[in-house]
Write a protein that holds these residues in place. Structure first.
Motif, short mmCIF file in Angstrom:
data_model
loop_
_atom_site.label_atom_id
_atom_site.label_comp_id
_atom_site.label_asym_id
_atom_site.label_seq_id
_atom_site.Cartn_x
_atom_site.Cartn_y
_atom_site.Cartn_z
N UNK A 149 59.46 -12.87 24.32
CA UNK A 149 59.36 -13.52 25.53
C UNK A 149 60.25 -13.00 26.71
N UNK A 150 61.42 -12.57 26.05
CA UNK A 150 62.24 -11.78 27.05
C UNK A 150 61.92 -10.42 27.54
N UNK A 151 61.15 -9.94 26.89
CA UNK A 151 60.28 -8.59 27.15
C UNK A 151 59.39 -9.12 28.42
N UNK A 152 58.56 -9.87 27.92
CA UNK A 152 57.63 -10.44 29.05
C UNK A 152 57.98 -10.75 30.41
N UNK A 153 59.30 -11.58 30.12
CA UNK A 153 59.93 -11.87 31.51
C UNK A 153 60.28 -10.75 32.23
N UNK A 154 61.00 -9.81 31.61
CA UNK A 154 61.39 -8.71 32.09
C UNK A 154 60.26 -7.67 32.96
N UNK A 155 58.98 -7.96 32.30
CA UNK A 155 58.05 -7.19 32.82
C UNK A 155 57.18 -8.21 33.86
N UNK A 156 57.71 -9.12 34.29
CA UNK A 156 57.37 -10.10 35.36
C UNK A 156 56.47 -11.20 35.04
N UNK A 157 56.03 -11.37 33.76
CA UNK A 157 55.18 -12.40 33.46
C UNK A 157 55.70 -13.79 33.86
N UNK A 158 54.92 -14.61 34.23
CA UNK A 158 55.43 -16.03 34.33
C UNK A 158 55.92 -16.73 33.17
N UNK A 159 56.42 -17.87 33.32
CA UNK A 159 56.69 -18.86 32.35
C UNK A 159 55.58 -19.37 31.77
N UNK A 160 54.52 -19.74 32.59
CA UNK A 160 53.24 -20.20 31.85
C UNK A 160 52.55 -19.26 31.31
N UNK A 161 52.46 -17.86 31.67
CA UNK A 161 51.54 -17.07 31.03
C UNK A 161 52.32 -16.65 29.66
N UNK A 162 53.69 -16.67 29.66
CA UNK A 162 54.56 -16.38 28.33
C UNK A 162 54.25 -17.61 27.14
N UNK A 163 54.07 -19.21 28.02
CA UNK A 163 53.75 -20.00 27.09
C UNK A 163 52.38 -19.78 26.47
N UNK A 164 51.30 -19.59 26.91
CA UNK A 164 50.00 -19.72 26.46
C UNK A 164 49.71 -18.24 25.93
#
Length: 331
Positions: free
Chosen positions: A230-245
């Protein structure tokens, strides 16, 4: 995957065989005499003996069990002492009522779990109040929730019916599920009325399992939100909603689905009480009537159906878990 499914089906058959043995043995050691119950306490010894021979109760126990399984596989579950009709006839009228209620209760449980798992993440005093209210409801037994629902929605608000499956005469539909039969018959008013009758008993049976499932799902989502991917996805610019689903929900679904199988079993047992409160003409009412007159054939049949449904549902959950998580296929 095919081998995994075959193994689960084999396990399912094995559990059902054990269940049939347990049900058969309990009938024989219960102390109740089905012949006396059927003929009456004042029946002659000769009549009792003839009935025992007719029912095969004079045969060795192993032969009785084989006959019991053979007859059950051919749809012969004996005669109901409480109604004096074949057990299969009674079940045909009552199984759809219980299964329709169970499907609605399971659906509501999943909806409650998804909504509440997100509300649990609310910070501050608002989230604390939400968690307190729902978790307090989870600790209440189903009969108390059912009674409270009746007092509120029927007694005070007058928006939902109190008992029965419908206000209209029953439809002779193909499924026995009144909502679906109303839609298939082109009668939306009938389907809506049946849905209104379903809501309160389904809600009473679903609140406890839904909240328990929400706890598991919320823990999984929280763990996923703090994980490395999840931290990696955030660093790549993904939104919290995208990380959730895309990430958290998929990883949290495995323990939640496994827990749902257990909760469904508890829900099936609570339906016996809920059906009594709402005068729901299903297996719960039939079971209560059968126990009161020592109708062992009916009690055994209902035990097999509910036990078999529980085992089947958990087998389906295992297969779905293997689809979601391929690592489980090696177990």
């Amino acid at each position: 995957m095919v081998r995994f499914i075959i193994n689960r089906v084999g396990s399912l058959i094995g559990v059902l065989i054990v269940l049939s043995i347990v049900v058969f043995v309990v009938q024989r050691i219960s102390g109740a005499d089905p012949v006396r119950s059927y003929l009456g306490a004042n029946s002659s010894a000769a009549a009792v003996e003839r009935m025992r021979e007719h029912l095969g109760l004079d045969q060795p126990l192993f032969k009785q069990y084989l006959d019991y399984v053979w007859n059950a596989l051919h749809g012969n579950l004996g005669l109901s002492l409480s109604t004096q009709r074949p057990v299969t006839t009674e079940l045909a009228a009552r199984v759809p009522a219980t299964f329709e209620l169970a499907i609605w209760a399971i659906t509501l449980s999943v909806i409650i779990a998804i909504v509440l798992s997100r509300l649990c993440s609310v910070r501050g005093w608002g989230g604390g109040i939400i968690r307190f209210v729902f978790f307090s409801a989870a600790s209440a037994p189903s009969f108390l929730l059912a009674t409270a629902g009746l007092l509120l929605f029927f007694g005070q608000l007058h928006v939902l019916p109190a008992q029965g499956r419908t206000s209209f005469p029953p439809l002779t539909g193909p499924t026995g599920f009144y909502v679906l039969d109303g839609l298939l018959d082109g009668d939306p008013l009938y389907a809506w009325d049946a849905a209104q009758h379903l809501f309160l008993p389904a809600l009473a049976a679903s609140i406890g399992p839904g909240i328990a499932l929400a706890r598991v799902l919320a823990d999984g989502l929280d763990t996923g939100a703090k994980s490395g991917y999840a931290k990696t996805a955030r660093s790549l610019g993904e939104t919290e909603g995208a990380i959730l689903f895309r990430h958290s929900l998929r990883n949290a679904s495995s323990p939640a689905m496994s827990f749902l199988g257990v909760q469904i079993g508890l829900m099936l047992s609570s339906l016996v009480v809920v059906e009594q409160i709402f005068s729901w003409n299903g297996l719960g009412q039939y079971l209560t009537a059968a126990i009161s007159v020592a109708d062992l054939a009916s009690v055994a049949a209902i035990s097999l159906i509910l036990g078999g449904a529980y085992v089947l549902i958990n087998s389906i959950v295992d297969i779905l878990l293997a689809v979601v998580d391929p690592r489980l296929r090696t177990l």
